[in-house]
Design a protein around this motif. Structure first.
Motif, PDB file in Angstrom:
ATOM      1  N   MET A   1       0.820  -1.200   0.000  1.00  0.00           N
ATOM      2  CA  MET A   1       0.000   0.000   0.000  1.00  0.00           C
ATOM      3  C   MET A   1       0.861   1.260   0.000  1.00  0.00           C
ATOM      4  SD  MET A   1      -3.146   0.519  -0.158  1.00  0.00           S
ATOM      5  CE  MET A   1      -4.596   1.271   0.401  1.00  0.00           C
ATOM      6  N   HIS A   2       2.066   1.168   0.604  1.00  0.00           N
ATOM      7  CA  HIS A   2       2.922   2.352   0.668  1.00  0.00           C
ATOM      8  C   HIS A   2       3.335   2.843  -0.716  1.00  0.00           C
ATOM      9  CE1 HIS A   2       5.633  -1.118   0.880  1.00  0.00           C
ATOM     10  NE2 HIS A   2       6.562  -0.352   0.340  1.00  0.00           N
ATOM     11  N   TRP A   3       3.480   1.916  -1.675  1.00  0.00           N
ATOM     12  CA  TRP A   3       3.813   2.336  -3.038  1.00  0.00           C
ATOM     13  C   TRP A   3       2.651   3.088  -3.676  1.00  0.00           C
ATOM     14  CZ3 TRP A   3       8.362   2.942  -4.987  1.00  0.00           C
ATOM     15  CH2 TRP A   3       9.430   2.178  -4.510  1.00  0.00           C
ATOM     16  N   LEU A   4       1.436   2.655  -3.393  1.00  0.00           N
ATOM     17  CA  LEU A   4       0.259   3.358  -3.905  1.00  0.00           C
ATOM     18  C   LEU A   4       0.207   4.771  -3.335  1.00  0.00           C
ATOM     19  CD1 LEU A   4      -2.395   3.426  -5.501  1.00  0.00           C
ATOM     20  CD2 LEU A   4      -3.522   2.492  -3.468  1.00  0.00           C
ATOM     21  N   TYR A   5       0.418   4.900  -2.036  1.00  0.00           N
ATOM     22  CA  TYR A   5       0.435   6.226  -1.409  1.00  0.00           C
ATOM     23  C   TYR A   5       1.513   7.107  -2.030  1.00  0.00           C
ATOM     24  CZ  TYR A   5      -2.628   4.592   2.353  1.00  0.00           C
ATOM     25  OH  TYR A   5      -3.681   4.111   3.083  1.00  0.00           O
ATOM     26  N   LEU A   6       2.686   6.525  -2.253  1.00  0.00           N
ATOM     27  CA  LEU A   6       3.768   7.305  -2.852  1.00  0.00           C
ATOM     28  C   LEU A   6       3.431   7.713  -4.281  1.00  0.00           C
ATOM     29  CD1 LEU A   6       6.530   8.478  -2.187  1.00  0.00           C
ATOM     30  CD2 LEU A   6       7.550   6.393  -3.104  1.00  0.00           C
ATOM     31  N   GLY A   7       2.814   6.819  -5.037  1.00  0.00           N
ATOM     32  CA  GLY A   7       2.405   7.143  -6.403  1.00  0.00           C
ATOM     33  C   GLY A   7       1.384   8.268  -6.446  1.00  0.00           C
ATOM     34  N   VAL A   8       0.411   8.221  -5.552  1.00  0.00           N
ATOM     35  CA  VAL A   8      -0.590   9.293  -5.479  1.00  0.00           C
ATOM     36  C   VAL A   8       0.079  10.607  -5.085  1.00  0.00           C
ATOM     37  CG1 VAL A   8      -2.666  10.081  -4.266  1.00  0.00           C
ATOM     38  CG2 VAL A   8      -2.495   7.707  -5.023  1.00  0.00           C
ATOM     39  N   ALA A   9       1.022  10.551  -4.154  1.00  0.00           N
ATOM     40  CA  ALA A   9       1.749  11.757  -3.747  1.00  0.00           C
ATOM     41  C   ALA A   9       2.519  12.350  -4.923  1.00  0.00           C
ATOM     42  CB  ALA A   9       2.701  11.439  -2.593  1.00  0.00           C
ATOM     43  N   VAL A  10       3.098  11.503  -5.755  1.00  0.00           N
ATOM     44  CA  VAL A  10       3.823  11.971  -6.947  1.00  0.00           C
ATOM     45  C   VAL A  10       2.874  12.692  -7.898  1.00  0.00           C
ATOM     46  CG1 VAL A  10       4.968  11.173  -9.067  1.00  0.00           C
ATOM     47  CG2 VAL A  10       5.712  10.311  -6.844  1.00  0.00           C
ATOM     48  N   VAL A  11       1.708  12.114  -8.132  1.00  0.00           N
ATOM     49  CA  VAL A  11       0.739  12.745  -9.036  1.00  0.00           C
ATOM     50  C   VAL A  11       0.359  14.123  -8.518  1.00  0.00           C
ATOM     51  CG1 VAL A  11      -1.618  12.603  -9.940  1.00  0.00           C
ATOM     52  CG2 VAL A  11      -0.146  10.574  -9.956  1.00  0.00           C
ATOM     53  N   PHE A  12       0.069  14.222  -7.220  1.00  0.00           N
ATOM     54  CA  PHE A  12      -0.289  15.526  -6.666  1.00  0.00           C
ATOM     55  C   PHE A  12       0.878  16.514  -6.743  1.00  0.00           C
ATOM     56  CE2 PHE A  12      -3.929  13.412  -4.482  1.00  0.00           C
ATOM     57  CZ  PHE A  12      -4.913  14.282  -4.931  1.00  0.00           C
ATOM     58  N   GLU A  13       2.096  16.047  -6.583  1.00  0.00           N
ATOM     59  CA  GLU A  13       3.255  16.941  -6.679  1.00  0.00           C
ATOM     60  C   GLU A  13       3.413  17.461  -8.112  1.00  0.00           C
ATOM     61  OE1 GLU A  13       6.566  19.124  -5.330  1.00  0.00           O
ATOM     62  OE2 GLU A  13       4.820  18.255  -4.355  1.00  0.00           O
ATOM     63  N   ILE A  14       3.144  16.638  -9.088  1.00  0.00           N
ATOM     64  CA  ILE A  14       3.195  17.081 -10.477  1.00  0.00           C
ATOM     65  C   ILE A  14       2.116  18.133 -10.724  1.00  0.00           C
ATOM     66  CG2 ILE A  14       2.821  16.333 -12.859  1.00  0.00           C
ATOM     67  CD1 ILE A  14       4.214  13.672 -12.048  1.00  0.00           C
ATOM     68  N   VAL A  15       0.913  17.906 -10.185  1.00  0.00           N
ATOM     69  CA  VAL A  15      -0.161  18.900 -10.306  1.00  0.00           C
ATOM     70  C   VAL A  15       0.253  20.210  -9.652  1.00  0.00           C
ATOM     71  CG1 VAL A  15      -2.538  19.445  -9.642  1.00  0.00           C
ATOM     72  CG2 VAL A  15      -1.981  17.171 -10.512  1.00  0.00           C
ATOM     73  N   VAL A  16       0.916  20.126  -8.494  1.00  0.00           N
ATOM     74  CA  VAL A  16       1.388  21.348  -7.812  1.00  0.00           C
ATOM     75  C   VAL A  16       2.296  22.149  -8.733  1.00  0.00           C
ATOM     76  CG1 VAL A  16       2.897  22.206  -5.970  1.00  0.00           C
ATOM     77  CG2 VAL A  16       1.163  20.502  -5.455  1.00  0.00           C
ATOM     78  N   ALA A  17       3.240  21.488  -9.362  1.00  0.00           N
ATOM     79  CA  ALA A  17       4.189  22.189 -10.218  1.00  0.00           C
ATOM     80  C   ALA A  17       3.506  22.854 -11.403  1.00  0.00           C
ATOM     81  CB  ALA A  17       5.268  21.233 -10.703  1.00  0.00           C
ATOM     82  N   ILE A  18       2.605  22.132 -12.036  1.00  0.00           N
ATOM     83  CA  ILE A  18       1.908  22.699 -13.197  1.00  0.00           C
ATOM     84  C   ILE A  18       1.002  23.848 -12.761  1.00  0.00           C
ATOM     85  CG2 ILE A  18       0.193  22.208 -14.983  1.00  0.00           C
ATOM     86  CD1 ILE A  18       1.472  19.365 -15.133  1.00  0.00           C
ATOM     87  N   ALA A  19       0.252  23.635 -11.675  1.00  0.00           N
ATOM     88  CA  ALA A  19      -0.666  24.674 -11.198  1.00  0.00           C
ATOM     89  C   ALA A  19       0.090  25.905 -10.711  1.00  0.00           C
ATOM     90  CB  ALA A  19      -1.550  24.112 -10.082  1.00  0.00           C
ATOM     91  N   ALA A  20       1.221  25.705 -10.046  1.00  0.00           N
ATOM     92  CA  ALA A  20       2.002  26.848  -9.562  1.00  0.00           C
ATOM     93  C   ALA A  20       2.486  27.714 -10.724  1.00  0.00           C
ATOM     94  CB  ALA A  20       3.180  26.369  -8.722  1.00  0.00           C
ATOM     95  N   GLY A  21       2.831  27.064 -11.831  1.00  0.00           N
ATOM     96  CA  GLY A  21       3.232  27.822 -13.010  1.00  0.00           C
ATOM     97  C   GLY A  21       2.096  28.657 -13.584  1.00  0.00           C
ATOM     98  N   LYS A  22       0.876  28.157 -13.450  1.00  0.00           N
ATOM     99  CA  LYS A  22      -0.286  28.868 -13.966  1.00  0.00           C
ATOM    100  C   LYS A  22      -0.868  29.851 -12.948  1.00  0.00           C
ATOM    101  CE  LYS A  22      -1.683  25.287 -17.205  1.00  0.00           C
ATOM    102  NZ  LYS A  22      -1.727  26.059 -18.423  1.00  0.00           N
TER     103      LYS A  22
END
Length: 106
Positions: free
Chosen positions: A1-22
């Motif tokens: 389950m920890h890999w799933l949590y880490l994967g979801v965290a990665v997706v949200f971090e990518i969204v943060v970067a894109i959204a911060a640019g906008k």
């Protein structure tokens, strides 16, 4: 389950970067909210993953995979250029993440 949590965290971090640019320096309210909410969710899921991962290893994997994802999306969605130096950097990051995983530290 920890890999799933880490994967979801990665997706949200990518969204943060894109959204911060906008978010235009937090002057665009919609993208500012997306940035902050995504950051909160990403941090939450990272903290869940870190219940199993060593903190240094989990954080290193999170930031590295997110950075590679952001770079790849920049090329695919925003027309940014992928030079051989960026490609070499991505390969080094992937090798480092694999090395961390093979160390048995998770």
């Amino acid at each position: 389950m920890h890999w799933l949590y880490l994967g979801v965290a990665v997706v949200f971090e990518i969204v943060v970067a894109i959204a911060a640019g906008k978010a235009e320096g937090f002057t665009n309210r919609k993208w500012t909210i997306v940035t902050l909410v995504s950051g909160a969710f990403g941090t939450y899921f990272l903290s869940r993953a870190l219940l199993t991962f060593n903190v240094g290893v989990g954080y290193a994997i999170w930031t590295s995979v997110s950075g590679v994802g952001i770079t790849v999306l920049g090329v695919l969605l925003f027309g940014q250029r992928l030079s051989w130096r960026k490609g070499l950097g991505i390969a080094a990051i992937i090798a480092g993440v694999v090395g961390l995983q093979l160390s048995g530290a998770a």
